[in-house]
Design a protein around this motif. Structure first.
Motif: not given
Length: 265
Positions: A58-64, A83-87, A92-93
């Motif tokens: 959780a809490g990991l930032t993803i970039f496109l 950002t990844t949620d608790k699960n 991303i749209a």
């Protein structure tokens, strides 16, 4: 032709180094459009990041991002972040440009992690993806996903990532004594480590890449971090008196103890 390929194989690290120098001498522009909201004709990127023992990250930032590079100019368009949620789920749209959907080779659409988040969130018991810490190594450690020619804008792309436990492999290359100038003795470790998707997934080199034995030293030892509980391909290449020999061994590390391998020249 065989000799020529072997020379190119040996020179590859130098080509990578020259690429790094070339990148440093070019101009780089970053355009951040991540605050733009896509309302129609969106391309959706989604997935889950978790560990091999089913713990969510959780809490990991993803970039496109769309990255375009030529000999004089490097440009990056940061299209969106999530950002990844608790699960561990992310979504991303994105509103993609026409040339980002069917790029014709002018650039590359990439989905990857924020390395600072990875170091802070993921425990050292796991083999962490090491992105963008070294320009020359990023494309050896393929823990990101690339998209080519998406064909259409309105589509959903699912890409999950499973972070494996970390294993330790020790490879000992013994008695390297070359006879000819172009003789060599090397090890390369490969294992499956990437996003799991229909778009990209393959065996990829370990972070440290190919390693060469040192002439005049009885034992050259390489300690390599790799995956635990998964197939690890150890490739040994010996060229002795101009004759090349390839040895491939597949090992599966099941313990955090160091797994030792020895090869004699």
């Amino acid at each position: 032709m065989k000799e020529r390929n072997e020379i190119l194989f040996l020179l590859k690290p130098y080509y990578i180094f020259l690429c790094i120098i070339s990148i440093s001498l070019t101009s780089c522009f970053v355009q951040d459009d991540s605050d733009e909201i896509c309302l129609e004709n969106c391309t959706e990127f989604k997935g889950q990041i978790k560990t091999v023992d089913n713990k969510s990250v959780a809490g990991l930032t993803i970039f496109l991002e769309f990255i375009e590079t030529n000999i004089f100019l490097s440009s990056v368009r940061r299209i969106a972040t999530a950002t990844t949620d608790k699960n561990g789920f992310y979504n991303i749209a994105a509103s993609l440009k026409d040339y980002e959907i069917d790029n014709g080779g002018i650039g590359q659409l990439e989905l990857n992690f924020n390395i600072a988040d990875v170091n802070n969130i993921v425990s050292d018991a796991y083999l962490k993806p090491e992105l963008q810490t070294d320009v020359g190594l990023k494309y050896l450690n393929q823990s990101y996903v690339k998209f080519y020619n998406l064909n259409k804008r309105d589509t959903i792309l699912t890409n999950n990532f499973i972070v494996p436990k970390k294993g330790n492999l020790s490879v000992k290359l013994k008695n390297f004594s070359p006879i000819l100038e172009d003789d060599y003795f090397s090890v390369n470790v490969r294992y499956s480590y990437s996003f799991f998707s229909d778009h990209w997934n393959s065996y990829t080199p370990a972070i440290k890449g190919q390693k060469m034995a040192i002439e005049g030293i009885q034992e050259t030892i390489f300690n390599i971090e790799t995956i635990l509980n998964g197939n690890v391909i150890v490739q040994i290449i010996k060229k002795k008196n101009g004759i090349r020999e390839d040895i491939k061994e597949v090992v599966n590390l099941t313990s955090t103890n160091i797994y030792n391998l020895e090869f004699d020249y």
